[in-house]
Design a protein around this motif. Structure first.
Motif, PDB file in Angstrom:
ATOM      1  N   THR A  63      54.997  33.240 -13.802  1.00  0.00           N
ATOM      2  CA  THR A  63      54.685  32.110 -12.927  1.00  0.00           C
ATOM      3  C   THR A  63      54.449  32.575 -11.495  1.00  0.00           C
ATOM      4  O   THR A  63      55.284  33.278 -10.911  1.00  0.00           O
ATOM      5  CB  THR A  63      55.832  31.081 -12.953  1.00  0.00           C
ATOM      6  OG1 THR A  63      56.042  30.638 -14.293  1.00  0.00           O
ATOM      7  CG2 THR A  63      55.507  29.889 -12.068  1.00  0.00           C
ATOM      8  N   GLN A  64      53.328  32.189 -10.910  1.00  0.00           N
ATOM      9  CA  GLN A  64      53.011  32.563  -9.537  1.00  0.00           C
ATOM     10  C   GLN A  64      53.643  31.574  -8.557  1.00  0.00           C
ATOM     11  O   GLN A  64      53.506  30.362  -8.708  1.00  0.00           O
ATOM     12  CB  GLN A  64      51.503  32.614  -9.323  1.00  0.00           C
ATOM     13  CG  GLN A  64      50.810  33.750 -10.055  1.00  0.00           C
ATOM     14  CD  GLN A  64      49.328  33.810  -9.757  1.00  0.00           C
ATOM     15  OE1 GLN A  64      48.672  32.788  -9.559  1.00  0.00           O
ATOM     16  NE2 GLN A  64      48.774  35.019  -9.721  1.00  0.00           N
ATOM     17  N   VAL A  65      54.331  32.103  -7.568  1.00  0.00           N
ATOM     18  CA  VAL A  65      54.948  31.315  -6.501  1.00  0.00           C
ATOM     19  C   VAL A  65      54.715  32.045  -5.179  1.00  0.00           C
ATOM     20  O   VAL A  65      54.230  33.166  -5.146  1.00  0.00           O
ATOM     21  CB  VAL A  65      56.462  31.113  -6.743  1.00  0.00           C
ATOM     22  CG1 VAL A  65      56.716  30.297  -7.995  1.00  0.00           C
ATOM     23  CG2 VAL A  65      57.176  32.453  -6.823  1.00  0.00           C
ATOM     24  N   SER A  66      55.081  31.413  -4.098  1.00  0.00           N
ATOM     25  CA  SER A  66      54.895  32.035  -2.789  1.00  0.00           C
ATOM     26  C   SER A  66      55.680  33.343  -2.669  1.00  0.00           C
ATOM     27  O   SER A  66      56.850  33.395  -3.038  1.00  0.00           O
ATOM     28  CB  SER A  66      55.353  31.084  -1.686  1.00  0.00           C
ATOM     29  OG  SER A  66      55.312  31.721  -0.416  1.00  0.00           O
ATOM     30  N   GLY A 144      48.195  38.764  -6.425  1.00  0.00           N
ATOM     31  CA  GLY A 144      48.445  37.392  -6.846  1.00  0.00           C
ATOM     32  C   GLY A 144      47.164  36.606  -7.004  1.00  0.00           C
ATOM     33  O   GLY A 144      46.181  37.092  -7.568  1.00  0.00           O
ATOM     34  N   ASN A 145      47.173  35.366  -6.480  1.00  0.00           N
ATOM     35  CA  ASN A 145      45.962  34.541  -6.562  1.00  0.00           C
ATOM     36  C   ASN A 145      44.981  34.826  -5.428  1.00  0.00           C
ATOM     37  O   ASN A 145      43.883  34.263  -5.392  1.00  0.00           O
ATOM     38  CB  ASN A 145      46.318  33.049  -6.601  1.00  0.00           C
ATOM     39  CG  ASN A 145      46.939  32.544  -5.297  1.00  0.00           C
ATOM     40  OD1 ASN A 145      47.155  33.314  -4.357  1.00  0.00           O
ATOM     41  ND2 ASN A 145      47.251  31.264  -5.249  1.00  0.00           N
ATOM     42  N   TRP A 156      51.241  33.194   3.453  1.00  0.00           N
ATOM     43  CA  TRP A 156      52.238  33.772   2.535  1.00  0.00           C
ATOM     44  C   TRP A 156      53.590  33.074   2.612  1.00  0.00           C
ATOM     45  O   TRP A 156      54.515  33.422   1.883  1.00  0.00           O
ATOM     46  CB  TRP A 156      52.417  35.266   2.823  1.00  0.00           C
ATOM     47  CG  TRP A 156      53.065  35.580   4.143  1.00  0.00           C
ATOM     48  CD1 TRP A 156      54.405  35.731   4.391  1.00  0.00           C
ATOM     49  CD2 TRP A 156      52.425  35.790   5.411  1.00  0.00           C
ATOM     50  NE1 TRP A 156      54.628  36.024   5.712  1.00  0.00           N
ATOM     51  CE2 TRP A 156      53.427  36.078   6.366  1.00  0.00           C
ATOM     52  CE3 TRP A 156      51.085  35.777   5.821  1.00  0.00           C
ATOM     53  CZ2 TRP A 156      53.134  36.331   7.712  1.00  0.00           C
ATOM     54  CZ3 TRP A 156      50.797  36.033   7.156  1.00  0.00           C
ATOM     55  CH2 TRP A 156      51.810  36.303   8.078  1.00  0.00           C
ATOM     56  N   MET A 158      55.285  29.926   1.808  1.00  0.00           N
ATOM     57  CA  MET A 158      55.283  28.650   1.084  1.00  0.00           C
ATOM     58  C   MET A 158      53.969  27.907   1.307  1.00  0.00           C
ATOM     59  O   MET A 158      53.951  26.710   1.577  1.00  0.00           O
ATOM     60  CB  MET A 158      56.476  27.789   1.518  1.00  0.00           C
ATOM     61  CG  MET A 158      57.821  28.451   1.343  1.00  0.00           C
ATOM     62  SD  MET A 158      58.128  29.070  -0.348  1.00  0.00           S
ATOM     63  CE  MET A 158      58.122  27.559  -1.285  1.00  0.00           C
ATOM     64  N   SER A 160      49.405  28.850   0.549  1.00  0.00           N
ATOM     65  CA  SER A 160      48.375  29.014  -0.480  1.00  0.00           C
ATOM     66  C   SER A 160      48.546  30.264  -1.344  1.00  0.00           C
ATOM     67  O   SER A 160      48.190  30.269  -2.524  1.00  0.00           O
ATOM     68  CB  SER A 160      46.992  29.042   0.177  1.00  0.00           C
ATOM     69  OG  SER A 160      46.920  30.101   1.135  1.00  0.00           O
ATOM     70  N   LYS A 162      50.085  32.979  -3.762  1.00  0.00           N
ATOM     71  CA  LYS A 162      51.123  32.964  -4.786  1.00  0.00           C
ATOM     72  C   LYS A 162      51.015  34.233  -5.635  1.00  0.00           C
ATOM     73  O   LYS A 162      49.926  34.764  -5.846  1.00  0.00           O
ATOM     74  CB  LYS A 162      50.995  31.722  -5.677  1.00  0.00           C
ATOM     75  CG  LYS A 162      51.136  30.417  -4.888  1.00  0.00           C
ATOM     76  CD  LYS A 162      51.095  29.207  -5.790  1.00  0.00           C
ATOM     77  CE  LYS A 162      51.043  27.922  -4.954  1.00  0.00           C
ATOM     78  NZ  LYS A 162      52.171  27.801  -4.012  1.00  0.00           N
ATOM     79  N   SER A 164      53.245  36.404  -9.065  1.00  0.00           N
ATOM     80  CA  SER A 164      54.289  36.344 -10.096  1.00  0.00           C
ATOM     81  C   SER A 164      55.227  37.536  -9.978  1.00  0.00           C
ATOM     82  O   SER A 164      54.866  38.575  -9.404  1.00  0.00           O
ATOM     83  CB  SER A 164      53.657  36.330 -11.484  1.00  0.00           C
ATOM     84  OG  SER A 164      53.100  37.607 -11.782  1.00  0.00           O
ATOM     85  N   THR A 213      60.715  24.871  -0.794  1.00  0.00           N
ATOM     86  CA  THR A 213      59.561  24.286  -1.458  1.00  0.00           C
ATOM     87  C   THR A 213      59.156  22.934  -0.888  1.00  0.00           C
ATOM     88  O   THR A 213      58.022  22.510  -1.040  1.00  0.00           O
ATOM     89  CB  THR A 213      59.830  24.092  -2.962  1.00  0.00           C
ATOM     90  OG1 THR A 213      60.846  23.101  -3.135  1.00  0.00           O
ATOM     91  CG2 THR A 213      60.264  25.398  -3.608  1.00  0.00           C
TER      92      THR A 213
END
Length: 270
Positions: A63-66, A144-145, A156, A158, A160, A162, A164, A213
């Motif tokens: 799962t991709q997150v900040s 990432g994305n 970076w 929180m 755009s 992201k 994993s 978040t």
């Protein structure tokens, strides 16, 4: 309670590259759930010698997150490669703004800014790198994305961008194998400033990251890094999310406990 049994060479997933067990003592058991009590979290470790992964919570691993402050690793590399900064001693003068983090209230070098996770230093660095060069290296690295649309000094945090946990570990592998699109000298500088513990038995390097978040007061925490012992490297990432006591510092504590129980690092002296 479910236990992860540490068994040699079994339960490989896909082409033998993902392992849910860890090479080690057949009679030793580790309950990963215990480390993450009170959090939703994940752990991934790559054994560089065997190219096997040890994984807890496979879904969250993908799962991709900040990245939050773990992005400072790539930010430093890009700053060095573009010539915006020259070395680990490159200093930015403090502008006098008072921050809640006392360590931020002063001049900082690249090395001290990553040690104390000084956000203003890395925001200034990103601004001097500029949008086009930042995107250029983001695309080269395939970080990432790759989305920096959240703003040059915010994307970076929180926002755009992201990534994993698996991508974090693969980035570290490439950094330590000199396979990133940067000079060997610049990669060596960044590896050096990431060192946290350098003992006779092992070297532990890493970077924390923390964020909020905005959803139900949920927080996230990262600790990503590398441990080298007897010439053998492992790259790892711990990610946690929750409400109370959720931060990069907590993720670091969890990572150190796991590494200690896997006999990769020693317990800190009281």
């Amino acid at each position: 309670m479910h236990k992860w049994l540490l068994i040699v060479g079994v339960m490989l997933i896909l082409t033998g590259c993902i392992k849910k067990q860890f090479l080690g003592d057949e009679e030793k058991q580790i309950a990963f759930e215990d480390y993450f009590d009170g959090f939703e979290g994940s752990f991934i470790m790559l054994d560089e010698q065997t190219n096997d992964y040890l994984i807890y919570n496979e879904e969250l691993i993908e799962t991709q997150v900040s990245p939050c402050s773990t992005f400072k690793i790539l930010n430093a590399l890009i700053g060095l490669e573009t010539g915006v900064i020259q070395d680990a001693n490159h200093m930015y003068k403090w502008d006098g703004t008072t921050y809640n983090m006392e360590a931020w209230n002063g001049d900082h070098t690249l090395a001290s800014a990553i040690k104390y996770s000084v956000v203003w230093y890395y925001k200034r660095l990103a601004k001097e790198v500029g949008l086009s060069q930042m995107q250029h290296y983001m695309d080269l690295v395939k970080y990432g994305n790759g989305d920096i649309s959240g703003g040059l000094t915010e994307f970076w945090i929180m926002s755009s961008l992201k990534i994993s946990p698996r991508e974090q570990v693969d980035l570290l592998r490439d950094l330590y194998q000199d396979k990133l699109p940067f000079t060997s000298d610049n990669m060596a500088i960044v590896r050096d400033i990431l060192v946290l513990e350098d003992t006779e038995d092992y070297t532990l390097s890493g970077k924390t990251g923390s964020g909020r978040t905005g959803k139900d007061e949920e927080l996230i925490g990262w600790f990503v890094g590398t441990v080298q012992r007897e010439g053998h490297r492992h790259h790892f990432a711990v990610f946690i999310q929750g409400k109370n006591d959720t931060s990069g510092y907590k993720a670091k504590d969890i990572a150190r406990q796991i590494l200690k129980d896997l006999d990769l690092i020693n317990a800190l002296e009281e």
